[in-house]
Design a protein around this motif. Structure first.
Motif, PDB file in Angstrom:
ATOM      1  N   ASN A  16       0.799  -1.228   0.000  1.00 32.54           N
ATOM      2  CA  ASN A  16       0.000   0.000   0.000  1.00 32.54           C
ATOM      3  C   ASN A  16       0.830   1.275   0.000  1.00 32.54           C
ATOM      4  O   ASN A  16       0.283   2.358   0.178  1.00 32.54           O
ATOM      5  N   MET A  17       2.154   1.188  -0.179  1.00 31.50           N
ATOM      6  CA  MET A  17       2.968   2.404  -0.299  1.00 31.50           C
ATOM      7  C   MET A  17       2.690   3.035  -1.656  1.00 31.50           C
ATOM      8  O   MET A  17       2.530   2.338  -2.661  1.00 31.50           O
ATOM      9  N   THR A  18       2.651   4.357  -1.674  1.00 29.96           N
ATOM     10  CA  THR A  18       2.501   5.074  -2.936  1.00 29.96           C
ATOM     11  C   THR A  18       3.885   5.493  -3.420  1.00 29.96           C
ATOM     12  O   THR A  18       4.868   5.419  -2.675  1.00 29.96           O
ATOM     13  N   ILE A  19       3.950   5.964  -4.645  1.00 34.97           N
ATOM     14  CA  ILE A  19       5.203   6.501  -5.172  1.00 34.97           C
ATOM     15  C   ILE A  19       5.719   7.605  -4.250  1.00 34.97           C
ATOM     16  O   ILE A  19       6.903   7.653  -3.906  1.00 34.97           O
ATOM     17  N   GLU A  20       4.820   8.476  -3.819  1.00 33.75           N
ATOM     18  CA  GLU A  20       5.211   9.568  -2.919  1.00 33.75           C
ATOM     19  C   GLU A  20       5.791   9.032  -1.612  1.00 33.75           C
ATOM     20  O   GLU A  20       6.801   9.533  -1.119  1.00 33.75           O
ATOM     21  N   ASP A  21       5.173   7.994  -1.044  1.00 37.63           N
ATOM     22  CA  ASP A  21       5.687   7.377   0.180  1.00 37.63           C
ATOM     23  C   ASP A  21       7.102   6.851  -0.022  1.00 37.63           C
ATOM     24  O   ASP A  21       7.974   7.017   0.837  1.00 37.63           O
ATOM     25  N   ILE A  22       7.333   6.188  -1.147  1.00 41.49           N
ATOM     26  CA  ILE A  22       8.652   5.613  -1.437  1.00 41.49           C
ATOM     27  C   ILE A  22       9.689   6.721  -1.574  1.00 41.49           C
ATOM     28  O   ILE A  22      10.790   6.629  -1.022  1.00 41.49           O
ATOM     29  N   LEU A  23       9.341   7.777  -2.306  1.00 37.60           N
ATOM     30  CA  LEU A  23      10.264   8.901  -2.478  1.00 37.60           C
ATOM     31  C   LEU A  23      10.638   9.520  -1.139  1.00 37.60           C
ATOM     32  O   LEU A  23      11.808   9.819  -0.880  1.00 37.60           O
ATOM     33  N   LYS A  24       9.647   9.705  -0.269  1.00 36.64           N
ATOM     34  CA  LYS A  24       9.908  10.271   1.062  1.00 36.64           C
ATOM     35  C   LYS A  24      10.768   9.326   1.892  1.00 36.64           C
ATOM     36  O   LYS A  24      11.705   9.752   2.562  1.00 36.64           O
ATOM     37  N   ASP A  25      10.454   8.027   1.832  1.00 34.08           N
ATOM     38  CA  ASP A  25      11.192   7.024   2.588  1.00 34.08           C
ATOM     39  C   ASP A  25      12.668   6.978   2.172  1.00 34.08           C
ATOM     40  O   ASP A  25      13.548   6.802   3.007  1.00 34.08           O
ATOM     41  N   LEU A  26      12.919   7.162   0.883  1.00 39.13           N
ATOM     42  CA  LEU A  26      14.291   7.145   0.367  1.00 39.13           C
ATOM     43  C   LEU A  26      14.990   8.497   0.507  1.00 39.13           C
ATOM     44  O   LEU A  26      16.183   8.612   0.231  1.00 39.13           O
ATOM     45  N   GLY A  27      14.230   9.531   0.894  1.00 37.26           N
ATOM     46  CA  GLY A  27      14.806  10.854   1.075  1.00 37.26           C
ATOM     47  C   GLY A  27      15.167  11.559  -0.225  1.00 37.26           C
ATOM     48  O   GLY A  27      16.081  12.376  -0.256  1.00 37.26           O
ATOM     49  N   MET A  29      12.582  12.915  -2.387  1.00 32.66           N
ATOM     50  CA  MET A  29      11.373  13.584  -2.888  1.00 32.66           C
ATOM     51  C   MET A  29      11.700  14.845  -3.682  1.00 32.66           C
ATOM     52  O   MET A  29      11.132  15.075  -4.749  1.00 32.66           O
ATOM     53  N   ASP A  30      12.640  15.653  -3.196  1.00 34.52           N
ATOM     54  CA  ASP A  30      12.944  16.925  -3.851  1.00 34.52           C
ATOM     55  C   ASP A  30      13.933  16.779  -5.010  1.00 34.52           C
ATOM     56  O   ASP A  30      14.191  17.739  -5.729  1.00 34.52           O
ATOM     57  N   LYS A  31      14.470  15.581  -5.228  1.00 31.49           N
ATOM     58  CA  LYS A  31      15.458  15.373  -6.288  1.00 31.49           C
ATOM     59  C   LYS A  31      14.868  14.723  -7.544  1.00 31.49           C
ATOM     60  O   LYS A  31      15.483  14.744  -8.597  1.00 31.49           O
ATOM     61  N   VAL A  32      13.692  14.132  -7.415  1.00 32.60           N
ATOM     62  CA  VAL A  32      13.092  13.389  -8.520  1.00 32.60           C
ATOM     63  C   VAL A  32      12.151  14.282  -9.318  1.00 32.60           C
ATOM     64  O   VAL A  32      11.294  14.947  -8.765  1.00 32.60           O
ATOM     65  N   MET A  33      12.354  14.281 -10.629  1.00 36.09           N
ATOM     66  CA  MET A  33      11.525  15.099 -11.519  1.00 36.09           C
ATOM     67  C   MET A  33      10.483  14.269 -12.266  1.00 36.09           C
ATOM     68  O   MET A  33       9.462  14.788 -12.683  1.00 36.09           O
ATOM     69  N   ALA A  34      10.769  12.966 -12.450  1.00 33.91           N
ATOM     70  CA  ALA A  34       9.853  12.106 -13.197  1.00 33.91           C
ATOM     71  C   ALA A  34       9.958  10.689 -12.650  1.00 33.91           C
ATOM     72  O   ALA A  34      10.987  10.280 -12.126  1.00 33.91           O
ATOM     73  N   VAL A  35       8.852   9.947 -12.788  1.00 35.64           N
ATOM     74  CA  VAL A  35       8.803   8.563 -12.335  1.00 35.64           C
ATOM     75  C   VAL A  35       8.204   7.724 -13.456  1.00 35.64           C
ATOM     76  O   VAL A  35       7.206   8.112 -14.075  1.00 35.64           O
ATOM     77  N   ALA A  36       8.824   6.572 -13.696  1.00 34.78           N
ATOM     78  CA  ALA A  36       8.279   5.601 -14.649  1.00 34.78           C
ATOM     79  C   ALA A  36       8.129   4.267 -13.925  1.00 34.78           C
ATOM     80  O   ALA A  36       9.008   3.857 -13.166  1.00 34.78           O
ATOM     81  N   VAL A  37       7.007   3.603 -14.151  1.00 38.17           N
ATOM     82  CA  VAL A  37       6.774   2.270 -13.615  1.00 38.17           C
ATOM     83  C   VAL A  37       6.528   1.366 -14.810  1.00 38.17           C
ATOM     84  O   VAL A  37       5.621   1.608 -15.610  1.00 38.17           O
ATOM     85  N   ASN A  38       7.376   0.360 -14.950  1.00 33.31           N
ATOM     86  CA  ASN A  38       7.297  -0.563 -16.090  1.00 33.31           C
ATOM     87  C   ASN A  38       7.296   0.201 -17.415  1.00 33.31           C
ATOM     88  O   ASN A  38       6.512  -0.068 -18.310  1.00 33.31           O
ATOM     89  N   MET A  39       8.197   1.194 -17.486  1.00 29.88           N
ATOM     90  CA  MET A  39       8.419   1.992 -18.692  1.00 29.88           C
ATOM     91  C   MET A  39       7.267   2.945 -19.028  1.00 29.88           C
ATOM     92  O   MET A  39       7.220   3.511 -20.104  1.00 29.88           O
TER      93      MET A  39
END
Length: 67
Positions: A16-27, A29-39
């Motif tokens: 149930n983690m969202t992309i936003e949760d993962i970004l925050k967990d990895l620290g 969030m402010d460095k990522v400009m784009a996200v792709a899941v399975n291309m």
């Protein structure tokens, strides 16, 4: 726990983690400009609701300047 691949590295994430949760967990969030899941690009406005599934390949993309 779900097993996914993030930027080429196998990782376990909580269900149930969202992309936003993962970004925050990895620290990153402010460095990522784009996200792709399975291309497939996931729009920024969907990061708070998009939940990866078992086996998904997630790419976090940032922009870097150079010269």
């Amino acid at each position: 726990m779900l097993l996914v691949t993030i930027n080429g590295e196998r990782r376990e994430i909580k269900e149930n983690m969202t992309i936003e949760d993962i970004l925050k967990d990895l620290g990153v969030m402010d460095k990522v400009m784009a996200v792709a899941v399975n291309m497939q690009i996931v729009k920024k406005e969907e990061w708070g609701s998009f939940q990866p599934k078992e086996g998904d390949k997630i790419e976090f993309l940032g922009f870097t300047g150079g010269g």
